[in-house]
Design a protein around this motif. Structure first.
Motif, mmCIF file in Angstrom:
data_model
loop_
_atom_site.group_PDB
_atom_site.id
_atom_site.type_symbol
_atom_site.label_atom_id
_atom_site.label_comp_id
_atom_site.label_asym_id
_atom_site.label_seq_id
_atom_site.Cartn_x
_atom_site.Cartn_y
_atom_site.Cartn_z
ATOM 1 N N VAL A 193 16.042 -24.146 34.001
ATOM 2 C CA VAL A 193 15.568 -24.251 32.622
ATOM 3 C C VAL A 193 16.486 -25.193 31.872
ATOM 4 O O VAL A 193 17.652 -25.378 32.231
ATOM 5 N N GLU A 194 15.959 -25.808 30.818
ATOM 6 C CA GLU A 194 16.764 -26.676 29.980
ATOM 7 C C GLU A 194 17.475 -25.850 28.916
ATOM 8 O O GLU A 194 17.120 -24.704 28.641
ATOM 9 N N ASP B 80 15.831 -23.182 26.446
ATOM 10 C CA ASP B 80 14.600 -22.629 26.994
ATOM 11 C C ASP B 80 14.651 -21.107 27.122
ATOM 12 O O ASP B 80 13.630 -20.453 27.202
ATOM 13 N N ASN B 81 15.837 -20.533 27.193
ATOM 14 C CA ASN B 81 15.935 -19.093 27.368
ATOM 15 C C ASN B 81 17.179 -18.582 26.653
ATOM 16 O O ASN B 81 18.246 -19.178 26.762
ATOM 17 N N MET C 254 6.106 -25.995 32.852
ATOM 18 C CA MET C 254 6.069 -25.719 31.419
ATOM 19 C C MET C 254 5.445 -26.891 30.677
ATOM 20 O O MET C 254 5.681 -28.055 31.001
ATOM 21 N N ARG D 272 7.268 -28.559 25.082
ATOM 22 C CA ARG D 272 7.365 -27.731 23.881
ATOM 23 C C ARG D 272 7.391 -28.547 22.603
ATOM 24 O O ARG D 272 7.128 -28.026 21.516
ATOM 25 N N ASN E 88 5.581 -21.035 23.791
ATOM 26 C CA ASN E 88 5.438 -22.036 24.837
ATOM 27 C C ASN E 88 6.423 -21.860 25.991
ATOM 28 O O ASN E 88 6.055 -22.042 27.163
ATOM 29 N N ASN E 89 7.676 -21.541 25.714
ATOM 30 C CA ASN E 89 8.681 -21.463 26.771
ATOM 31 C C ASN E 89 8.520 -20.270 27.688
ATOM 32 O O ASN E 89 9.178 -20.197 28.725
ATOM 33 N N ASN E 90 7.669 -19.333 27.319
ATOM 34 C CA ASN E 90 7.470 -18.130 28.131
ATOM 35 C C ASN E 90 6.121 -18.147 28.843
ATOM 36 O O ASN E 90 5.521 -17.091 29.064
ATOM 37 N N SER F 172 3.744 -22.587 18.799
ATOM 38 C CA SER F 172 3.456 -23.380 20.000
ATOM 39 C C SER F 172 2.294 -24.341 19.849
ATOM 40 O O SER F 172 1.952 -25.046 20.803
#
Length: 438
Positions: free
Chosen positions: A56-57, A60-61, A160, A163, A279-281, A319
């Motif tokens: 992940v970037e 992102d989390n 993904m 975003r 969006n990230n999920n 999103s």
């Protein structure tokens, strides 16, 4: 990162003695990887080695550390490899994080092991596909050492969505349909429990980070208020949004109370919600022509029973850009309602609400989407490499770190970014028009 199994075993001895390691990756032990491999590939799969790498970037989390583990193994005389995505306790210091980490891991493991299989059973019985979530491979729930091994959806070409762009109409409709399937299957399941509630059957659903109290609540409020204060400063710098900035400043310390009120269940709007639907999920798989074919919902770590309007508001305002959301809002809600009603009717239950009632419920829950938009969207107009990471946002000196970041990045050039208008300011305009911000 390649892992020497013997050295890695030594590194993990501190963890086994109860000491919190500085690097969460040291929680991934040879035994954990071997157990995941055998669960996935069979008892004859023999672990050779494994490596870890970022998947992940930055940005992102936030709740957990997420990494990809590439596993090399022998089976039937052949050398093979497989990869897993592993969610790891982030090993942050402090009682708040211990409580929060235990809660999110409890909820996610409960979702994958108990809730998702029952939802899938409801859906397949009425001719639908199973609930679209990653496959759970293995997990460890030892306190301070929690790990969850999931299938690596990259192997099935899921990825993904960008975003920064905001999802287009085909992507949004896929998400609306999958949210409807999640919500509706939980409602059908609820009707079959007679006088019991989903929260009685799945005790982890009783836990919620919005229900924290005392010192834990104040610590969390202070962290979130720092983000809101930054957003208010940004709006005053832009100009023309003084009313919104004032509303944010007046409500920053009440943020948890506002969100808790929004998730309070009022029949008939009671379903299992994702709780962190943006969006990230989620990941998408595409047809050969580039059109989205399937969506997977990820990170079920704050799932709860609440109004479907909370998931819909959160998703559509964080999103989806205004140029897509505004002209298609009713179409999106209709798409959701159509899928929801098809599952309800096929499951032998009565529709709990009408289309007009859904529209009103969505409007009533716009404040939930607003509170997350005010935290998420300002970061979308900056380069992820420059934005604050999870460790900055949860640090003890969060406010000071965010102030430094604000001074460095809330520049005139950044404010000229077109995303400021399409992803952020237009959302605030919608909230003012709807009376959410007054």
């Amino acid at each position: 990162m390649a892992v020497d199994l013997q050295l890695h075993k030594q590194d993990c001895q501190m963890t086994e003695r109860g000491c919190t390691p500085k690097d969460p990756l040291t929680l991934i032990t040879e035994d954990h990887v071997r157990a995941a491999l055998r669960t996935d590939k069979g008892d004859d799969a023999q672990l050779s080695s494994f490596t870890t790498s970022d998947c992940v970037e930055k940005g992102d989390n936030m709740a957990t550390v997420v990494t990809r583990v590439q596993v090399f193994f022998q089976q039937s005389g052949q050398q093979n490899q497989v990869s897993y995505v592993v969610k790891i306790n982030p090993c942050r210091d402090g009682p708040l994080f211990e409580v929060f980490n235990q809660m999110v891991f409890d909820k996610e493991v409960d979702f994958y092991t108990k809730i998702a299989p029952e939802l899938s059973s409801v859906l397949t019985a009425v001719g639908h596909d199973k609930i679209r979530v990653p496959r759970l491979v293995n997990f460890c729930m030892q306190p301070l050492n929690e790990l969850i091994f999931l299938e690596d959806l990259k192997a099935r070409e899921f990825k993904m969505y960008d975003r920064y762009k905001g999802q287009d109409e085909p992507h949004v409709k896929l998400v609306m349909q999958e949210l409807a399937r999640l919500h509706a299957s939980s409602y059908v399941l609820q009707t079959r429990l007679l006088k019991r509630n989903l929260t009685d059957k799945y005790l982890s659903l009783k836990e919620d980070w919005l229900n924290l109290s005392g010192e834990h609540k104040q610590m969390l409020t202070n962290m979130m208020a720092g983000n809101y204060d930054n957003t208010a400063v940004m709006l005053r710098k832009i100009g023309g949004y003084e009313k919104v900035a004032k509303w944010i400043e007046e409500n920053a310390q009440n943020c948890l109370d506002i969100m808790q009120k929004q998730i309070t269940c009022i029949p008939p709007f009671e379903v299992l919600c994702h709780g962190d639907c943006w969006n990230n999920n989620m990941l998408f798989r595409y047809n050969d022509d580039g059109t989205p074919a399937e969506v997977m919902l990820l990170d079920h770590q704050i799932s709860r029973v609440a109004s479907p309007g909370t998931d819909l508001s959160y998703f559509l305002f964080t999103s989806v850009s205004s140029d897509i959301r505004r002209p298609n809002l009713d179409s999106f809600l209709t798409c959701y309602y159509s899928t929801f009603s098809s599952v309800i009717q096929a499951g032998g239950a009565e529709m709990p609400f009408s289309m007009s009632e859904l529209r009103q419920e969505f409007r009533d829950k716009m404040a939930y989407g607003l509170m997350f938009s005010l935290m998420i969207l300002p970061f979308l107009v900056t380069d992820p490499a420059d934005g604050p990471g999870a460790e900055d946002i949860v640090a003890k000196d969060t406010k000071a770190k965010l102030e430094v970041w604000r001074e460095r990045h809330f520049t005139d050039d950044m404010l000229k970014n077109p995303l400021v208008r399409t992803r952020f300011l237009d959302t605030l305009d919608d909230m003012v028009e709807a009376g959410v911000i007054s």
